[in-house]
Design a protein around this motif. Structure first.
Motif, PDB file in Angstrom:
ATOM      1  N   SER A  39       0.842  -1.193   0.000  1.00 54.14           N
ATOM      2  CA  SER A  39       0.000   0.000   0.000  1.00 54.14           C
ATOM      3  C   SER A  39       0.879   1.245   0.000  1.00 54.14           C
ATOM      4  CB  SER A  39      -0.913   0.013   1.231  1.00 54.14           C
ATOM      5  OG  SER A  39      -0.143   0.011   2.416  1.00 54.14           O
ATOM      6  N   VAL A  40       0.404   2.272  -0.683  1.00 49.65           N
ATOM      7  CA  VAL A  40       1.155   3.523  -0.727  1.00 49.65           C
ATOM      8  C   VAL A  40       1.096   4.202   0.626  1.00 49.65           C
ATOM      9  CG1 VAL A  40       1.378   5.790  -1.825  1.00 49.65           C
ATOM     10  CG2 VAL A  40       0.687   3.816  -3.181  1.00 49.65           C
ATOM     11  N   ARG A  41      -0.085   4.210   1.217  1.00 52.33           N
ATOM     12  CA  ARG A  41      -0.243   4.858   2.519  1.00 52.33           C
ATOM     13  C   ARG A  41      -0.733   3.838   3.523  1.00 52.33           C
ATOM     14  NH1 ARG A  41      -2.994  10.692   4.022  1.00 52.33           N
ATOM     15  NH2 ARG A  41      -1.727  10.973   5.879  1.00 52.33           N
ATOM     16  N   GLY A  42       0.162   3.376   4.360  1.00 55.90           N
ATOM     17  CA  GLY A  42      -0.167   2.379   5.365  1.00 55.90           C
ATOM     18  C   GLY A  42       1.044   1.509   5.637  1.00 55.90           C
ATOM     19  N   ILE A  43       1.139   0.987   6.849  1.00 52.74           N
ATOM     20  CA  ILE A  43       2.242   0.109   7.226  1.00 52.74           C
ATOM     21  C   ILE A  43       1.805  -1.330   6.984  1.00 52.74           C
ATOM     22  CG2 ILE A  43       3.797  -0.614   9.076  1.00 52.74           C
ATOM     23  CD1 ILE A  43       3.346   2.104  10.385  1.00 52.74           C
ATOM     24  N   ASP A  44       2.404  -1.948   5.991  1.00 49.48           N
ATOM     25  CA  ASP A  44       2.089  -3.335   5.663  1.00 49.48           C
ATOM     26  C   ASP A  44       2.862  -4.265   6.602  1.00 49.48           C
ATOM     27  OD1 ASP A  44       0.574  -2.433   3.428  1.00 49.48           O
ATOM     28  OD2 ASP A  44       2.442  -2.198   2.307  1.00 49.48           O
ATOM     29  N   PRO A  45       2.418  -5.527   6.759  1.00 49.64           N
ATOM     30  CA  PRO A  45       3.151  -6.466   7.625  1.00 49.64           C
ATOM     31  C   PRO A  45       4.630  -6.578   7.278  1.00 49.64           C
ATOM     32  CG  PRO A  45       1.026  -7.389   7.052  1.00 49.64           C
ATOM     33  CD  PRO A  45       1.158  -6.124   6.248  1.00 49.64           C
ATOM     34  N   LYS A  46       4.952  -6.566   5.980  1.00 50.24           N
ATOM     35  CA  LYS A  46       6.361  -6.685   5.587  1.00 50.24           C
ATOM     36  C   LYS A  46       7.160  -5.441   5.993  1.00 50.24           C
ATOM     37  CE  LYS A  46       5.483  -5.359   0.750  1.00 50.24           C
ATOM     38  NZ  LYS A  46       4.047  -5.166   0.950  1.00 50.24           N
ATOM     39  N   ASP A  47       6.512  -4.268   6.013  1.00 53.90           N
ATOM     40  CA  ASP A  47       7.192  -3.046   6.452  1.00 53.90           C
ATOM     41  C   ASP A  47       7.562  -3.145   7.930  1.00 53.90           C
ATOM     42  OD1 ASP A  47       6.628  -2.009   3.911  1.00 53.90           O
ATOM     43  OD2 ASP A  47       4.774  -1.081   4.601  1.00 53.90           O
ATOM     44  N   ALA A  48       6.578  -3.556   8.745  1.00 53.45           N
ATOM     45  CA  ALA A  48       6.793  -3.675  10.188  1.00 53.45           C
ATOM     46  C   ALA A  48       7.862  -4.715  10.489  1.00 53.45           C
ATOM     47  CB  ALA A  48       5.482  -4.028  10.894  1.00 53.45           C
ATOM     48  N   ASN A  49       7.810  -5.846   9.778  1.00 51.32           N
ATOM     49  CA  ASN A  49       8.774  -6.927  10.000  1.00 51.32           C
ATOM     50  C   ASN A  49      10.183  -6.486   9.602  1.00 51.32           C
ATOM     51  OD1 ASN A  49       9.094  -9.874  10.657  1.00 51.32           O
ATOM     52  ND2 ASN A  49       9.910  -9.887   8.584  1.00 51.32           N
ATOM     53  N   GLU A  50      10.311  -5.840   8.451  1.00 51.39           N
ATOM     54  CA  GLU A  50      11.617  -5.385   7.965  1.00 51.39           C
ATOM     55  C   GLU A  50      12.259  -4.398   8.939  1.00 51.39           C
ATOM     56  OE1 GLU A  50      13.263  -2.586   4.304  1.00 51.39           O
ATOM     57  OE2 GLU A  50      11.429  -3.745   4.001  1.00 51.39           O
ATOM     58  N   ALA A  51      11.475  -3.429   9.409  1.00 54.21           N
ATOM     59  CA  ALA A  51      12.009  -2.422  10.324  1.00 54.21           C
ATOM     60  C   ALA A  51      12.389  -3.044  11.666  1.00 54.21           C
ATOM     61  CB  ALA A  51      10.981  -1.312  10.527  1.00 54.21           C
ATOM     62  N   LEU A  53      13.253  -6.172  12.381  1.00 58.81           N
ATOM     63  CA  LEU A  53      14.446  -7.015  12.266  1.00 58.81           C
ATOM     64  C   LEU A  53      15.712  -6.180  12.120  1.00 58.81           C
ATOM     65  CD1 LEU A  53      13.209  -9.911   9.941  1.00 58.81           C
ATOM     66  CD2 LEU A  53      13.509  -9.946  12.414  1.00 58.81           C
ATOM     67  N   ALA A  54      15.639  -5.091  11.368  1.00 62.44           N
ATOM     68  CA  ALA A  54      16.804  -4.223  11.203  1.00 62.44           C
ATOM     69  C   ALA A  54      17.213  -3.591  12.532  1.00 62.44           C
ATOM     70  CB  ALA A  54      16.507  -3.136  10.167  1.00 62.44           C
ATOM     71  N   LEU A  55      16.231  -3.169  13.331  1.00 57.84           N
ATOM     72  CA  LEU A  55      16.535  -2.558  14.632  1.00 57.84           C
ATOM     73  C   LEU A  55      17.102  -3.592  15.605  1.00 57.84           C
ATOM     74  CD1 LEU A  55      13.432  -0.217  14.912  1.00 57.84           C
ATOM     75  CD2 LEU A  55      15.824   0.518  14.754  1.00 57.84           C
ATOM     76  N   VAL A  56      16.533  -4.796  15.604  1.00 57.68           N
ATOM     77  CA  VAL A  56      17.044  -5.857  16.485  1.00 57.68           C
ATOM     78  C   VAL A  56      18.487  -6.197  16.122  1.00 57.68           C
ATOM     79  CG1 VAL A  56      16.837  -8.308  17.053  1.00 57.68           C
ATOM     80  CG2 VAL A  56      14.818  -6.844  17.093  1.00 57.68           C
ATOM     81  N   ASN A  57      18.785  -6.334  14.827  1.00 57.31           N
ATOM     82  CA  ASN A  57      20.150  -6.640  14.402  1.00 57.31           C
ATOM     83  C   ASN A  57      21.127  -5.562  14.835  1.00 57.31           C
ATOM     84  OD1 ASN A  57      19.451  -9.067  13.200  1.00 57.31           O
ATOM     85  ND2 ASN A  57      19.072  -8.152  11.197  1.00 57.31           N
ATOM     86  N   SER A  58      20.709  -4.306  14.727  1.00 55.54           N
ATOM     87  CA  SER A  58      21.559  -3.199  15.170  1.00 55.54           C
ATOM     88  C   SER A  58      21.814  -3.267  16.667  1.00 55.54           C
ATOM     89  CB  SER A  58      20.890  -1.870  14.809  1.00 55.54           C
ATOM     90  OG  SER A  58      21.595  -0.774  15.373  1.00 55.54           O
TER      91      SER A  58
END
Length: 198
Positions: A39-51, A53-58
């Protein structure tokens, strides 16, 4: 055939045609870019998961956490991530739970499900309170750190084009109230309409 019967017949035929043009439901990987809806406007499940995981790895690569191991894991009290976004269907627990699951799987971190921060397990919290009342001492391990976060949305449009940027921020705070680690991940999307993957 009268007018009414003719109209009903035409409408029925149109309905069958429209149904036939649809697609049957299929199982997808909600985190795969080429399968899920973007979706152009909205947080999709893949967006939430990607962010998440990136924060946890950091976080797991930071010295504040790498000094711990499976024999002596860090105890984290995870505060709820706050979401300042227009997407009312977005459930911030997607981010909270992914972060906690991945931290616990690392072996270097244990997250608390009881206490004033992150009181998720009500029964465990009540049992801890009863134990403290009966014995006069708490059996809840003090947290080494608290983890908090926020999600911010920036939305712009130019003509038919729409752009959404979601910034996922996280902070790790020690017992002195000092931020010993902070990071953020931005997820940006633009387009004129949502994309459907198959």
């Amino acid at each position: 055939m009268n007018h009414i019967a003719l109209k009903l017949t035409l409408l029925a035929g149109l309905g069958i045609t429209l149904v036939g043009c649809g697609r049957e439901a299929i199982k997808i990987d909600p985190y795969a870019e080429d399968q899920a809806i973007t979706s152009v406007r909205g947080i999709d499940p893949k967006d939430a998961n990607e962010a998440a995981l990136a924060l946890v790895n950091s976080l797991l690569q930071h010295p504040a956490i790498t000094r711990f191991d499976a024999n002596d894991p860090a105890v984290l009290a995870v505060s709820s991530v706050r979401a300042n976004v227009s997407d009312r269907q977005f459930d911030v627990d997607q981010v909270n739970k992914t972060i906690r699951v991945e931290l616990n799987k690392s072996g270097r971190v244990l997250t608390s499900t009881v206490g004033s921060i992150g009181n998720e397990d009500v029964l465990a919290s009540e049992a801890a309170e009863a134990e403290q009342f009966l014995t006069g001492r708490s059996n809840t391990a003090p947290a080494d750190y608290t983890l908090s976060g926020k999600i911010i949305e920036n939305y712009t449009r130019a003509g038919d084009f729409k752009q959404s940027v979601y910034i996922f921020q996280m902070s790790l705070t020690d017992g002195r109230g000092l931020a010993v680690w902070e990071d953020q991940v931005a997820i940006g999307k633009k387009g004129t309409r949502n994309r459907v993957g198959f």
